[in-house]
Design a protein around this motif. Structure first.
Motif, short mmCIF file in Angstrom:
data_model
loop_
_atom_site.label_atom_id
_atom_site.label_comp_id
_atom_site.label_asym_id
_atom_site.label_seq_id
_atom_site.Cartn_x
_atom_site.Cartn_y
_atom_site.Cartn_z
N ARG A 54 0.77 -1.26 0.06
CA ARG A 54 0.15 0.04 -0.11
C ARG A 54 0.73 1.24 0.07
O ARG A 54 0.60 2.00 -0.68
N LYS A 55 1.89 1.24 0.64
CA LYS A 55 2.82 2.44 0.90
C LYS A 55 3.36 2.70 -0.57
O LYS A 55 3.51 3.90 -0.90
N LEU A 56 3.94 1.81 -1.19
CA LEU A 56 4.45 1.64 -2.50
C LEU A 56 3.57 2.16 -3.51
O LEU A 56 3.78 3.07 -4.34
N LEU A 57 2.22 1.57 -3.42
CA LEU A 57 1.37 2.04 -4.49
C LEU A 57 0.92 3.63 -4.16
O LEU A 57 0.75 4.35 -5.35
N LYS A 58 0.78 3.96 -3.10
CA LYS A 58 0.46 5.45 -2.73
C LYS A 58 1.50 6.29 -3.22
O LYS A 58 1.30 7.39 -3.75
N ARG A 59 2.92 5.90 -2.75
CA ARG A 59 3.68 6.79 -3.19
C ARG A 59 3.88 7.03 -4.85
O ARG A 59 4.35 8.12 -5.27
N THR A 67 1.06 4.91 -14.81
CA THR A 67 1.92 3.63 -15.40
C THR A 67 3.16 3.60 -14.74
O THR A 67 3.85 4.75 -14.68
N ILE A 68 3.77 2.54 -14.37
CA ILE A 68 4.86 2.30 -13.75
C ILE A 68 5.64 0.92 -14.29
O ILE A 68 4.68 -0.06 -14.27
N ARG A 69 6.86 0.86 -14.31
CA ARG A 69 7.47 -0.58 -14.64
C ARG A 69 7.38 -1.27 -13.48
O ARG A 69 7.58 -0.89 -12.33
N LYS A 70 6.98 -2.62 -13.74
CA LYS A 70 6.83 -3.61 -12.92
C LYS A 70 8.27 -3.77 -11.82
O LYS A 70 8.09 -3.85 -10.72
N SER A 71 9.46 -3.61 -12.48
CA SER A 71 10.58 -3.89 -12.04
C SER A 71 10.92 -2.83 -10.85
O SER A 71 11.54 -2.84 -9.74
N GLU A 72 10.41 -1.68 -10.89
CA GLU A 72 10.47 -0.39 -10.29
C GLU A 72 9.88 -0.69 -8.83
O GLU A 72 10.33 -0.41 -7.84
N LEU A 73 8.56 -1.29 -9.09
CA LEU A 73 7.83 -1.56 -7.67
C LEU A 73 8.58 -2.64 -7.11
O LEU A 73 8.83 -2.79 -5.76
N LYS A 74 8.87 -3.79 -7.86
CA LYS A 74 9.23 -5.08 -7.22
C LYS A 74 10.78 -4.86 -6.62
O LYS A 74 10.92 -5.33 -5.57
N ASP A 75 11.40 -3.86 -7.01
CA ASP A 75 12.62 -3.42 -6.49
C ASP A 75 12.42 -2.96 -4.99
O ASP A 75 13.53 -3.03 -4.37
N LYS A 76 11.76 -2.51 -4.95
CA LYS A 76 11.27 -1.47 -3.79
C LYS A 76 10.65 -2.70 -2.67
O LYS A 76 10.38 -2.04 -1.44
N GLY A 77 10.41 -3.75 -2.87
CA GLY A 77 9.61 -4.55 -2.09
C GLY A 77 8.35 -4.97 -2.20
O GLY A 77 7.55 -5.66 -1.65
#
Length: 124
Positions: A54-59, A67-77
């Motif tokens: 939730r924190k990452l989606l909100k940020r 739209t964002i790359r999958k890898s960018e979110l996954k790299d953040k956890g």
């Protein structure tokens, strides 16, 4: 005869009352956390990952739709396997939501991306 007591967590000398088991509140807390049942640990793990998601989606979704790359979110956890509910639009796309923030996996121009949205009243 004085019995020397050692802390079961850190093996330090335990000073104080004769019924005291741990050398500090920190060691007592560590012991209680380690002794939790497996089901409780599972729920804590799930809750922690949902909060992270939730924190990452909100940020990354400041505008309400991005739209964002999958890898960018996954790299953040970010872990897409942890979500609270879903919503299916008229086109048949299934958005997965973590409370009030949602995501949809898509391939855009050959790149794996997430479309990020926020929950709207019409989705209910």
């Amino acid at each position: 005869m004085i019995k020397i007591r050692k802390c079961p967590v850190c093996a330090s000398l335990v000073k104080g009352r004769s019924d005291k088991l741990f050398c500090s509140a920190k060691c007592k807390s560590i012991s209680q956390y380690e002794n939790r049942q497996e089901s409780e640990k599972f729920y804590l793990t799930v809750d922690k990952q949902l909060k992270t998601n939730r924190k990452l989606l909100k940020r990354y979704n400041k505008s309400g739709y991005t739209t964002i790359r999958k890898s960018e979110l996954k790299d953040k956890g970010f872990n897409p396997k942890f979500f609270t509910h879903y919503w299916k639009n008229k086109k048949g796309d299934v958005y997965l939501f973590v409370y009030d923030y949602g995501f949809l996996a898509k391939k855009i121009n050959g790149n794996d991306k997430y479309v990020l949205v926020t929950w709207q009243d019409y989705m209910g």
